[in-house]
Write a protein that holds these residues in place. Structure first.
Motif, short mmCIF file in Angstrom:
data_model
loop_
_atom_site.label_atom_id
_atom_site.label_comp_id
_atom_site.label_asym_id
_atom_site.label_seq_id
_atom_site.Cartn_x
_atom_site.Cartn_y
_atom_site.Cartn_z
N SER A 82 0.82 -1.21 0.00
CA SER A 82 0.00 0.00 0.00
C SER A 82 0.86 1.27 0.00
N LEU A 83 2.12 1.12 0.45
CA LEU A 83 2.98 2.31 0.54
C LEU A 83 3.71 2.62 -0.77
N LYS A 84 3.98 1.59 -1.57
CA LYS A 84 4.93 1.82 -2.66
C LYS A 84 4.36 2.69 -3.77
N HIS A 85 3.05 2.92 -3.75
CA HIS A 85 2.49 3.80 -4.77
C HIS A 85 2.32 5.23 -4.27
N GLN A 123 7.24 7.25 -5.28
CA GLN A 123 7.31 7.44 -6.73
C GLN A 123 8.32 8.54 -7.09
N ALA A 124 8.31 9.59 -6.27
CA ALA A 124 9.24 10.69 -6.52
C ALA A 124 10.68 10.19 -6.38
N ALA A 125 10.93 9.37 -5.35
CA ALA A 125 12.28 8.85 -5.15
C ALA A 125 12.70 7.98 -6.32
N ILE A 126 11.75 7.17 -6.81
CA ILE A 126 12.07 6.32 -7.97
C ILE A 126 12.39 7.20 -9.17
N GLY A 180 17.37 -0.52 -2.76
CA GLY A 180 17.87 -0.55 -1.38
C GLY A 180 17.58 0.76 -0.67
N ARG A 181 17.89 1.85 -1.34
CA ARG A 181 17.67 3.16 -0.76
C ARG A 181 16.19 3.40 -0.50
N ILE A 182 15.36 2.99 -1.47
CA ILE A 182 13.91 3.21 -1.30
C ILE A 182 13.38 2.43 -0.12
N VAL A 183 13.82 1.15 -0.02
CA VAL A 183 13.32 0.32 1.08
C VAL A 183 13.77 0.90 2.42
N PHE A 184 15.08 1.22 2.53
CA PHE A 184 15.57 1.63 3.84
C PHE A 184 15.21 3.06 4.20
N ARG A 185 15.21 3.96 3.20
CA ARG A 185 14.97 5.36 3.51
C ARG A 185 13.51 5.77 3.42
N HIS A 186 12.75 5.12 2.52
CA HIS A 186 11.40 5.61 2.24
C HIS A 186 10.29 4.66 2.68
#
Lengths: 282, 308
Positions: A167-170, A175-178, A185-191
């Motif tokens: 539910s969070l990944k959208h 999305q901005a980080a992507i 890795g960065r998205i999982v750990f930071r966002h």
């Protein structure tokens, strides 16, 4: 944050004392005893024939068991056993489960499908049954208890983390980080992980109550720690044979176990309410 | 119909996975499983004979295929301890466990519904807080503590029920209460929560507006709709009930599947352990699949939504 400044009187009212402060004291004591028990002058395995089945009283505060060992000291040693097991199992299963669930939910596709299947298979074993079978086959000992309960325990965290990530990944910030070119890795750990923490902590807090009961249950069945090491579960099991003559052998470790489990559950309730409030405000 | 098939298919996949895990259990025995099962004093010839009869000398994959073939013919192997077919032993023990589980279910429902309804109707009153405190106590007291305390009070002190064993209805009472308590506690919270949700709906206001008394509103309108989620929970909780039966049976020397598991573990009779775990898990999967399907069947909203 304004929820914390609600009427000051209620913070020390009866409900708060029973629901927050007493449980907190019990948990802190539990942790303190567990961390210091090795350094205290305790002799929980000391057999004293003259004390056999001694009821609680002046000579020994909480009485003695069928081998004359001090129940107070064995209960403290049992606190250490349950705390160590709870700590390790929560640590291992929360880290492993969260890692599996997060990456499965984030990567999606074939891997996700496989992980969901594996989770379903583990959930098909009701409750503590798989842990009983595993502990029975691996043999007694505190390490095997930790292994058996972690094998069962990771699933809950994996399922929760996966559902949250889905539910969070959208969300826009992800999305901005992507879009900015951040790697997985960065998205999982930071966002993602920082947002996952609240529900995972609530899950872990209730998980502790379950693990304390499960460890005692395994020890009750003779599948937990090896005698003469003390566990509340094996103490209750020993006491069940002397119910008629020495009910305190069951009641002393039983009360300790219930106090800890009740306190953990009460604090878990508090924590859930607190964290939910914050979520709603966001 | 497609919904039905997909549910059955996913249940089949799960059962296959359960078979794999249960099959692998024996390979988790530290060291040589044959040596552990027979003890150190066993003759080399006996060991080889057991190794061959269990198929442990074969490669893993062909062992698994043989295992699946045997299960398909309801052949669960032979007990090392009693040398009897395991399926016979399970059939002997099954009635006791079913009796205990059903009695515990009955206890749970009889306690949870009045408690949950009372808490919901008198929300935020002392009754509500009292009921929820009882329920919290119920989930926090494990059955291996509940059992001995009940034995102490009602068997040892008052002498109303036997201490242990399975001999007539009186001997069922304490085990059923022990096993049913945790479920009653969880169920009463669920009844309260779903009932509160339903009581906020428009049609309840309509029913009240047209002059129905509070009793009729609760029992005829609200509870009927609050029942569905509760039924699903019953299905899910049955698993906890079956697992809890292992400990409860050990406390009361109740001669069911649960006690068999523990006996088999103590005797290192691992084929019996495998068979018991398999039986309980497959039962659990089947019950869950059935409740799932029944849920869809009873609630037209889900039936339509799932098929469309």
């Amino acid at each position: 944050m304004d929820t914390t400044v609600t009427s000051k009187s209620s913070r020390f009212g009866l409900a708060s004392i029973l629901g927050l402060w007493l449980p907190l004291i019990v948990i802190v004591l539990w942790a303190l005893v567990a961390l210091t028990a090795s350094f205290l002058p305790l002799a929980p395995d000391q057999i004293a024939l003259e004390h056999i089945l001694l009821p609680p009283g002046s000579e020994l505060w909480l009485g003695a068991d069928d081998l004359g060992r001090s129940l107070a000291e064995r209960t403290l040693a049992g606190a250490q056993t349950s705390f160590i097991v709870a700590l390790w199992v929560v640590l291992v299963s929360a880290v492993a489960g969260t890692a599996i669930g997060t990456f499965s939910g984030y990567l999606g596709g074939r891997w996700d499908l496989l992980v969901v299947r594996i989770i379903d298979i583990f959930l098909a074993f009701p409750g503590i049954l798989l842990a009983i079978a595993l502990a029975g086959i691996l043999g007694p000992g505190i390490e095997n208890v930790v292994i058996a309960l972690s094998v069962v325990g990771w699933v809950g965290y994996a399922r929760l983390a996966r559902a949250q990530v889905l539910s969070l990944k959208h969300r826009e910030h992800v999305q901005a980080a992507i879009a900015l070119g951040a790697g997985p890795g960065r998205i999982v750990f930071r966002h993602l992980l920082p947002l996952l923490m609240a529900p995972l902590i609530v899950e872990a807090s209730f998980g502790i109550a379950g693990i304390v009961i499960a460890e005692a249950g395994l020890s009750f069945l003779g599948l937990g720690v090896q005698p003469p090491e003390a566990s509340w579960g094996s103490m209750i099991r020993d006491g069940a044979r002397y119910l008629l003559v020495a009910p305190h052998m069951v009641l002393v470790p039983g009360v300790a176990l219930m106090l800890v489990v009740l306190s953990v559950n009460l604090l878990g309730d508090r924590l859930r309410d607190k964290l939910d409030v914050r979520n709603r405000k966001r | 119909m497609p919904l039905l098939i997909s549910r059955l298919a996913s249940a089949a996949v799960v059962i296959f996975g359960v078979l794999v895990l249960v099959f692998l259990l024996i390979h988790l025995v530290p060291g040589d499983p044959v040596e552990v099962m027979l003890g150190e004093s066993a003759q080399a010839a006996d060991r080889e004979a057991l190794r061959q009869s269990l198929g442990l000398d074969q490669p893993l994959l062909s062992q698994f295929i043989t295992y699946l073939g045997n299960i398909a013919q309801f052949d669960l192997g032979t007990s090392l301890h009693s040398k009897r077919p395991i399926s016979d032993i399970l059939l002997e023990r099954l009635p006791a466990t079913l009796e205990l589980a059903l009695a515990a279910l009955l206890v749970a429902v009889l306690v949870a519904f009045p408690l949950g309804v009372m808490a919901a109707v008198k929300k935020d009153s002392a009754w509500d807080h009292g009921a929820m405190a009882v329920s919290l106590l119920g989930v926090s007291i494990p059955n291996f503590l509940m059992g001995p305390i009940l034995i102490l009070v009602f068997a040892v002190w008052l002498g109303w029920f036997p201490v242990s064993g399975r001999d007539g209805l009186a001997s069922l009472v304490l085990p059923a209460i022990t096993l049913g308590t945790a479920m009653a506690a969880i169920l009463s919270r669920m009844v309260r929560a779903t009932l509160l949700e339903v009581l906020g709906e428009d049609y309840i206001r309509t029913a009240r507006a047209k002059g129905l008394g509070p009793g009729a509103v609760i029992w005829r309108h609200a509870l009927r709709n609050a029942l569905l989620p509760v039924i699903t929970l019953l299905g899910l909780q049955l698993g906890a009930l079956l697992a809890g039966a292992v400990i409860t049976e050990a406390v009361f020397s109740w001669p069911g599947i649960g006690q068999l598991v523990i006996e088999a573990i103590q005797r290192r009779d691992y084929p019996v352990v495998q068979a018991c775990v398999l039986l309980i898990s497959v039962t659990y999967v089947l019950v869950n699949t059935l409740t799932d399907m029944a849920y869809g069947w009873f609630d037209p909203r889900i039936r339509m939504g799932g098929a469309g």
